[in-house]
Motif scaffolding. Structure first.
Motif, PDB file in Angstrom:
ATOM      1  N   GLN A 510       0.969  -1.226  -0.185  1.00 28.03           N
ATOM      2  CA  GLN A 510      -0.067  -0.068   0.016  1.00 28.03           C
ATOM      3  C   GLN A 510       0.808   1.299   0.061  1.00 28.03           C
ATOM      4  O   GLN A 510       0.445   2.389  -0.563  1.00 28.03           O
ATOM      5  CB  GLN A 510      -0.999  -0.072   1.242  1.00 28.03           C
ATOM      6  N   SER A 513       0.973   3.278  -3.158  1.00 25.39           N
ATOM      7  CA  SER A 513      -0.168   4.190  -3.627  1.00 25.39           C
ATOM      8  C   SER A 513       0.009   5.441  -3.495  1.00 25.39           C
ATOM      9  O   SER A 513       0.414   5.975  -2.416  1.00 25.39           O
ATOM     10  CB  SER A 513      -1.592   3.568  -3.175  1.00 25.39           C
ATOM     11  N   TRP A 515      -0.964   9.444  -2.702  1.00 26.50           N
ATOM     12  CA  TRP A 515      -1.577  10.076  -1.667  1.00 26.50           C
ATOM     13  C   TRP A 515      -2.555   9.014  -0.392  1.00 26.50           C
ATOM     14  O   TRP A 515      -3.532   9.272   0.084  1.00 26.50           O
ATOM     15  CB  TRP A 515      -3.004  10.836  -2.407  1.00 26.50           C
ATOM     16  N   THR A 517      -3.687   6.569  -0.448  1.00 22.46           N
ATOM     17  CA  THR A 517      -4.737   5.548  -0.806  1.00 22.46           C
ATOM     18  C   THR A 517      -4.479   4.192  -0.357  1.00 22.46           C
ATOM     19  O   THR A 517      -3.449   3.731  -0.501  1.00 22.46           O
ATOM     20  CB  THR A 517      -5.235   5.763  -2.371  1.00 22.46           C
ATOM     21  N   ILE A 519      -5.720   0.130  -1.421  1.00 26.31           N
ATOM     22  CA  ILE A 519      -6.441  -0.261  -2.477  1.00 26.31           C
ATOM     23  C   ILE A 519      -6.321  -1.771  -2.233  1.00 26.31           C
ATOM     24  O   ILE A 519      -5.433  -2.659  -2.150  1.00 26.31           O
ATOM     25  CB  ILE A 519      -5.580  -0.246  -4.070  1.00 26.31           C
ATOM     26  N   ALA A 523      -7.034  -0.972  -8.323  1.00 25.79           N
ATOM     27  CA  ALA A 523      -7.492   0.290  -8.474  1.00 25.79           C
ATOM     28  C   ALA A 523      -8.936   0.584  -9.008  1.00 25.79           C
ATOM     29  O   ALA A 523      -9.556   1.230  -8.531  1.00 25.79           O
ATOM     30  CB  ALA A 523      -6.331   1.085  -8.923  1.00 25.79           C
ATOM     31  N   SER A 527     -11.205   1.640  -3.710  1.00 23.54           N
ATOM     32  CA  SER A 527     -10.179   2.195  -2.935  1.00 23.54           C
ATOM     33  C   SER A 527     -10.731   3.438  -1.884  1.00 23.54           C
ATOM     34  O   SER A 527     -11.507   3.663  -2.168  1.00 23.54           O
ATOM     35  CB  SER A 527      -9.244   3.029  -3.981  1.00 23.54           C
ATOM     36  N   TYR A 528      -9.954   3.474  -0.972  1.00 24.95           N
ATOM     37  CA  TYR A 528     -10.176   4.245   0.034  1.00 24.95           C
ATOM     38  C   TYR A 528      -9.103   5.239   0.589  1.00 24.95           C
ATOM     39  O   TYR A 528      -7.867   4.710   0.512  1.00 24.95           O
ATOM     40  CB  TYR A 528     -10.687   3.649   1.263  1.00 24.95           C
ATOM     41  N   ASN A 529      -9.325   6.499   0.690  1.00 26.94           N
ATOM     42  CA  ASN A 529      -8.239   7.429   1.214  1.00 26.94           C
ATOM     43  C   ASN A 529      -8.538   8.033   2.174  1.00 26.94           C
ATOM     44  O   ASN A 529      -9.485   9.140   2.478  1.00 26.94           O
ATOM     45  CB  ASN A 529      -7.840   8.568   0.006  1.00 26.94           C
TER      46      ASN A 529
END
Lengths: 669, 220
Positions: A510, A513, A515, A517, A519, A523, A527-529
């Protein structure tokens, strides 16, 4: 070297426990003992973190303790290191909290010796590398926590709680004993290496898994073996409840993971389905009972049951994916479960600490007598809110991430080929969604009734903010909940060696990734940020607050509180915990708990007050435990005759049992 | 080991079992004591024979202990006791002789079928010996539950001990310490029980243990 250091920490905790016996009447005993407990815990946590970050190879050590000629084997691998972090972090912060909270303890001599030794026993459960050391540490952990539950043994209900807990603990250890016995498969070696090497048929595997569900499940709080939690957690002092609920149930999860994923080979999918469905039922039953509860510590105990259900959903999914050979999905589900283990240990410790602070300030656990505490305990109110948001699985806190990951694992379940799993996984997903929504409802109730509104009792009106040690520990926990929620990728990467060792696969890395994020699968899929969500929430809330203050009138207005339809000045008429639970009680409670409401309106001229009573029934207790207890009672009454036989009859009894055993042996051969 | 040695060992151990059967139907105490003395003497002979064929001289000591204590001292002492108690003419039987004998035969069949199955890997002599020894133990137990008189229960208990010694000497390489301790434990048990007999007699005027049951309020 790591395992030696961890063992030194465990030994230091056990020695602190012994040293606390003569110390416990000292004036500053609480500070000394809890401070001395915090250090080894923090040390153990650092060792665990180091072992995971450095991806260190498993280290083993054999001590000449326990059984002669065999010794005690200890090992620290990725899984153990992760639980070492959970235990070390939770134990250290809890001990710091206890430095402040422990001053209010009326019977320090009953708590201080047990507390560090309990931590040490949990540590050695995680480190044990043979069945004997594991079971011994497990049993010591159970007995010490039993001693801690019975601290206020004269208070109403404590003795029953202790009795039920002891019974469940004994039952659990017996199941574990049988499970390990089955796993050796007749070979006379109880080392985990030998258990790992042994192979089993599907029937033996299913039996071991069922026994583990009973043994570890009774300790973790899996429905229907959860009955001791809501009794024992409120009975124990608050820092002990935080430890039992936040950490000890996780040690039980560790036992299950160690056996189901490490020692036992890949279990067939029907067993995985059983684990998953049990998890779903546990989650919903736990949260339903929590919603009906107005005792804040009992409520939190029921939420522990719910969260254990969520963890077991993840574990069941991981077992199912592994049985079908979907390694990446199995890694995702296992990471979700283990991530939730960490999260739950953080926010449940925080919530129990908050409950302890409230209990100290108001002297009651009954939410119907609280209210308005946000004015009197402002810091506690903020950190408790963080805990509530985290456990309700709202972003940007950590609870959201692990539940989201569990949902992602459920969304991969169409890849599974057996129809049983194809159908049950989405059903369990629905249960999980229901549990998550109900949990949020429940914590709106907890927070609203406890901290908002006006005080419903004189004690709540006179409450004062808790001490600095307690606040410090709670602030750190709340901060961790937020940080992990914003930066979940680091935890996922931290867990990669664990899944690699247990499943032979890991989630995508991870940290690469952009910013921050995360996954979970691909992707293109989801995805979650957490970071962006947190920034967005902060910005939008800040803007809104600024706009309200900028454009609305700045003039300070004083108006009657809750005046819309609330002209009655008595605070008891506020919207209470019971009022909050009513809609769910009517919709779901009437089926699951046979909820029944009784309204008594006195006829005109009658001076009795009108009454509204709610009757709830615990069907699990009534249908399983009560008949069992009645059966044992009846059997004991029948067998009472055996206490007063004549000498010759006793002799005859001995002879007949001997002869019948010999006959069985003859026929057996 | 030649065939004669095996046959003699087999015969001696078998006679111990046979004498156990004889004890089952002795309804007079004096006769019972005489049969018990015979039982112990045969045990002593069986142990001595084992000592010869195993070439284990320490078993002679065990044989001598059995002969001296169990075949002489204990029966003589019990003779004295029952004469002093004045119960040497009493007849006692709880279960009928026929049923007792049938039960005894069943127990012997059980122990032989069990032992021969379990010890398939051991040598023939040890297997036979263990089967007989278990039979003697079970017959001793049977005697204890079919008798009501405390003296005959003591005799049943000691015949059970004889079975244990038979088993211990049949297995090769059992150290002497064990046998001496067994012999002395029996002796001590005998002394204790003897003292108790007098106590019971003083209180209840009988050594029939149904008196104890009446005293407790149970129906004897």
């Amino acid at each position: 070297m790591a395992v030696e250091f961890a063992l030194i920490a465990a030994g230091a905790l056990l020695l602190t426990g012994i040293a606390a016996i003569p110390l416990s009447h000292h004036r500053r005993a609480a500070e000394l003992v809890y401070g001395a407990s915090a250090l080894p815990c923090g040390f153990a946590g650092v060792i665990g973190l180091w072992a995971l970050v450095a991806n260190a190879a498993p280290t083993t050590v054999t001590l000449p303790l326990g059984l002669p000629w065999i010794g005690a084997h200890f090992r620290l691998d990725g899984l153990g290191a992760f639980f070492l972090i959970v235990l070390g972090l939770g134990g250290a912060l809890n001990s710091i909290y206890a430095i402040g909270h422990g001053r209010h303890e009326t019977e320090p001599g009953r708590v201080l010796p047990f507390y560090p030794a309990f931590l040490g026993a949990m540590l050695s459960v995680v480190l044990a590398d043979d069945a004997f050391s594991f079971l011994l540490s497990w049993e010591v952990m159970s007995l010490l926590s039993w001693g801690l539950v019975l601290v206020h043994h004269r208070a109403g209900g404590t003795q029953r709680a202790g009795y039920v807990y002891l019974m469940m603990a004994a039952f659990g250890t017996m199941s574990l004993l049988l499970a390990f016995g089955l796993m050796t498969g007749g070979a006379e070696n109880y080392g985990f290496d030998a258990l790992r090497a042994a192979t089993h048929g599907p029937a033996a595997m299913a039996a071991v898994l069922v026994l583990m569900l009973m043994g570890a499940g009774s300790k973790a709080g899996l429905v229907p073996l959860h009955v001791w939690l809501p009794l024992a957690h409120p009975a124990a002092p608050s820092h002990v409840s935080a430890l039992m609920s936040g950490i000890m149930t996780k040690i039980a999860v560790y036992g299950f993971v160690r056996v189901a994923f490490d020692l036992l080979g890949p279990v067939p999918w029907p067993m995985a389905m059983v684990v998953m469905i049990l998890g779903g039922i546990t989650a919903v039953m736990g949260v339903m009972q929590a919603l009906m509860e107005h005792d804040i510590k009992r409520l939190l105990a029921y939420h522990t049951v719910e969260n254990i259900g969520i963890i077991f959903i993840g574990l069941g999914l991981a077992l199912a994916f592994r049985a079908e050979g979907l390694t990446a999905a199995a890694a995702l589900a296992l990471v979700a479960a283990l991530f939730h283990v960490l999260n739950h240990s953080l926010f449940k410790s925080l919530l129990f600490m908050g409950a302890g602070a409230i209990l100290n300030a108001t002297g009651t656990r009954d939410m119907e007598r609280m209210g308005g505490l946000i004015h009197r305990m402002p810091v506690t109110a903020v950190v408790f809110l963080a805990g509530c948001v985290a456990i309700s699985a709202l972003p940007p806190f950590n609870g959201f991430v692990s539940e989201w990951l569990t949902f992602q694992a459920i969304l991969v379940s169409p890849d599974l080929s057996p129809w049983g799993l194809k159908i049950s996984a989405p059903a369990v997903g629905a249960l999980l969604a229901l549990a998550a929504a109900l949990a949020a409802t429940c914590f709106v109730k907890v927070y609203g009734v406890t901290f908002l509104g006006r005080s419903r009792g004189a004690e709540a009106a006179a409450a004062r903010e808790t001490d600095r040690w307690s606040l410090g520990a709670m602030v750190v926990l709340a901060g961790l909940c937020l940080v992990i929620g914003i930066l979940p990728g680091f935890v996922i990467d931290l867990l990669a060696p664990v899944t690699q060792a247990l499943l032979g696969g890991a989630m995508p890395h991870q940290a690469d990734s952009p910013w921050l994020t995360i996954i979970p699968v691909a992707a293109s899929r989801s995805s979650y940020n957490g970071f962006l969500v947190a920034v967005f929430i902060a910005l939008s809330a800040g803007t809104m607050a600024w706009a309200v203050h900028r454009f609305a009138s700045r003039r300070l207005r004083r108006a009657p509180a809750w005046d819309c339809g609330f002209p009655d000045p008595s605070p008891v008429t506020q919207y209470g915990a019971g009022s909050f639970a009513q809609p769910v009680r009517r919709v779901l409670g009437s089926v699951l708990m046979r909820a029944r409401e009784e309204v008594f309106m006195p006829p005109p001229g009658d001076l009795r007050p009108a009454r509204h009573e709610v009757h709830l029934r615990d069907l699990i207790w009534e249908r399983s435990y009560a008949p069992l207890a009645a059966f044992i009672q009846a059997a004991a009454t029948r067998l009472n005759v055996m206490q007063t036989l004549t000498i010759r009859r006793y002799l005859a009894l001995v002879v007949f049992s001997l002869v019948s055993l010999l006959v069985v042996l003859t026929l057996w051969n | 080991m030649n065939a004669t040695a095996f046959d003699v060992a087999h015969m001696l151990a078998g006679s111990v079992v046979l004498v156990s059967f004889m004890m089952l139907y002795q309804d007079r105490l004096l006769a019972l004591l005489n049969v018990f003395a015979l039982h112990a003497a045969l045990l002593s002979a069986a142990v001595a024979w084992q000592a010869t064929i195993q070439g284990a001289p320490h078993l002679y000591v065990t044989a001598a202990i059995a002969l001296f204590f169990k075949a002489m001292i204990i029966p003589a002492a019990l003779h004295r006791i029952i004469r002093r108690l004045g119960i040497h003419r009493e007849v006692e039987q709880v279960v009928g002789t026929g049923i007792t004998m049938l039960a005894g035969m069943g127990l012997v069949a059980l122990s032989i079928s069990l032992m021969l199955n379990l010890t398939a890997s051991a040598d023939a002599l040890a297997r036979e010996d263990l089967a007989f020894a278990l039979s003697v133990v079970l017959l001793g137990l049977l005697m204890m539950i079919t008798r009501r008189n405390a003296v005959s229960q003591v005799v049943g208990f000691m015949s059970l001990e004889n079975g244990l010694i038979l088993a211990a000497t049949g297995a090769r390489g059992m150290p002497l310490v064990v046998e001496i301790s067994v012999a002395f434990s029996v002796l001590i048990a005998f002394i204790v029980i003897g003292v108790f007999l007098f106590r019971i007699r003083e209180r209840f005027d009988t050594v029939d243990d149904s008196a104890l049951e009446r005293f407790r309020g149970d129906v004897g």
